[in-house]
Design a protein around this motif. Structure first.
Motif, PDB file in Angstrom:
ATOM      1  N   HIS A  23       0.830  -1.205   0.000  1.00 38.91           N
ATOM      2  CA  HIS A  23       0.000   0.000   0.000  1.00 38.91           C
ATOM      3  C   HIS A  23       0.865   1.255   0.000  1.00 38.91           C
ATOM      4  N   LEU A  24       2.174   1.057   0.072  1.00 43.63           N
ATOM      5  CA  LEU A  24       3.102   2.165  -0.140  1.00 43.63           C
ATOM      6  C   LEU A  24       3.216   2.362  -1.652  1.00 43.63           C
ATOM      7  N   TYR A  26       4.924   4.126  -3.625  1.00 44.14           N
ATOM      8  CA  TYR A  26       6.270   4.141  -4.209  1.00 44.14           C
ATOM      9  C   TYR A  26       6.785   2.716  -4.420  1.00 44.14           C
ATOM     10  N   THR A 255       0.662   5.136   6.062  1.00 47.45           N
ATOM     11  CA  THR A 255       1.259   4.926   4.736  1.00 47.45           C
ATOM     12  C   THR A 255       1.246   6.224   3.928  1.00 47.45           C
ATOM     13  N   SER A 258       3.943   8.446   5.322  1.00 48.76           N
ATOM     14  CA  SER A 258       5.270   7.919   4.974  1.00 48.76           C
ATOM     15  C   SER A 258       5.836   8.555   3.715  1.00 48.76           C
ATOM     16  N   ARG A 259       4.986   9.123   2.900  1.00 48.05           N
ATOM     17  CA  ARG A 259       5.478   9.768   1.674  1.00 48.05           C
ATOM     18  C   ARG A 259       6.457  10.895   1.990  1.00 48.05           C
ATOM     19  N   LEU A 275      11.220   1.277   2.334  1.00 47.57           N
ATOM     20  CA  LEU A 275      10.269   0.212   2.660  1.00 47.57           C
ATOM     21  C   LEU A 275      10.360  -0.159   4.139  1.00 47.57           C
ATOM     22  N   ALA A 278       9.261   2.934   6.389  1.00 48.43           N
ATOM     23  CA  ALA A 278       7.826   3.220   6.302  1.00 48.43           C
ATOM     24  C   ALA A 278       7.004   2.114   6.951  1.00 48.43           C
ATOM     25  N   THR A 279       7.415   0.864   6.781  1.00 43.76           N
ATOM     26  CA  THR A 279       6.693  -0.252   7.391  1.00 43.76           C
ATOM     27  C   THR A 279       6.808  -0.197   8.912  1.00 43.76           C
ATOM     28  N   THR A 282       4.667   2.674  10.147  1.00 48.10           N
ATOM     29  CA  THR A 282       3.236   2.378  10.068  1.00 48.10           C
ATOM     30  C   THR A 282       2.806   1.415  11.172  1.00 48.10           C
TER      31      THR A 282
END
Length: 310
Positions: A23-24, A26, A255, A258-259, A275, A278-279, A282
């Motif tokens: 769902h990220l 990027y 998510t 996280s951008r 990755l 951001a994970t 989240t």
């Protein structure tokens, strides 16, 4: 909690992490084929587990109370996601926000990861009614449940029938009387057919027999890996697996946030540092939100429980 199946909590942990990763936007754009593979099995496996764990032995009041407290946070987060999709530059853009649009997204065509809760509620309701009140053999009741799910999918347009079928597979496993790990046996040999099937794009569709096979093999492969995990890693996967509801509900918030990390990791062409960061962000953000709601005694109004973290 003593009655929980540890292997199922472990599987739920892996599948919810895969949901977050892809769902990220990027990562999904950078690795589209990997996303296609994961989308073939991760939520399909979740639905099998949900069907397996579905309980038709509760009385109607307790059953309805349980799903009321899934429906309430679902409505809140789906409505918020719909509104957010109008104001933010996301792919599922909503042109305008009206009562009709909100009703459509909440009751008929949910957006984001919340389609899973929508499908879960509908499938569980059909399962409960069929197995609680229809006086037929188990096989006949499975057929009736399948026909009802088909009607909701193709006539009512309320869900994807392939998703309903995975829930039905879980019910069949449950009704067989066998343990989950007796049906889905962990074996490292599963990697061979799994890789072969995933090499052909035509197989990457959860609504096909190949998609069912890929889902089955992914569970078997992950259960084989489970045997080699340390006690500490297992404990962490159990904790995440027990709390997948709050992670699913709150993950879109983090998510999207996280951008803002992307410029920091512009030097990494693989996207792996983004990755992982951001994970981690989240997962911890979702758990922190649930913990805060528990401490502020808000969980009882949102989830119907004094504490939602378990």
């Amino acid at each position: 909690m003593e009655n929980r199946v540890k292997e199922i909590d472990y599987l739920k942990c892996i599948f919810i992490i895969l949901m977050i990763i892809f769902h990220l936007v990027y990562i999904g754009d950078k690795y589209p084929y990997a996303k296609q593979i994961v989308y073939t099995f991760h939520m399909s496996a979740f639905l099998i587990i949900s069907g397996y764990l579905a309980n038709n032995r509760k009385d109607a009041r307790n059953f309805l109370r349980k799903f009321l407290w899934i429906f309430i946070p679902y409505v809140c987060m789906e409505a918020a996601y719909t509104v957010m999709s109008h104001f933010l530059p996301v792919r599922e853009n909503v042109a305008e926000i009206t009562p009709a649009v909100l009703i459509d997204k909440v009751f008929l065509h949910p957006m984001g990861p919340y389609w899973y809760l929508h499908t879960l509620i509908l499938c569980s309701l059909i399962y409960y009614i069929t197995f609680r009140y229809v006086r037929l053999s188990v096989v006949s009741r499975l057929v009736v449940a399948g026909v009802c799910l088909f009607a909701l999918s193709y006539c009512g347009g309320l869900m994807n029938f392939s998703n309903a079928l995975y829930f039905l597979i879980g019910i069949i496993v449950s009704q067989s009387g066998l343990r989950f790990t007796q049906v889905f046996r962990g074996t490292p040999l599963a990697i061979v057919p799994f890789v072969i099937l995933c090499c052909f794009p035509a197989n990457l569709d959860r609504g096909t027999l190949a998609g069912v096979a890929i889902t089955w093999l992914s569970i078997s492969l992950l259960l084989a890996i489970y045997n080699y995990l340390s006690a500490q890693v297992r404990w962490l996967t159990f904790f995440i697996g027990r709390n997948t509801l709050v992670i699913l509900l709150f993950s879109p918030i983090f998510t999207i946030l996280s951008r803002t990390f992307l410029p920091v990791f512009a030097f990494d062409p693989t996207g792996m540092l983004f990755l992982v960061t951001a994970t981690f962000f989240t997962l911890n953000g979702c758990i922190a939100m649930a913990w805060t709601m528990d401490k502020l005694h808000v969980s009882r109004f949102f989830f119907g429980k004094k504490t939602i973290l378990c």
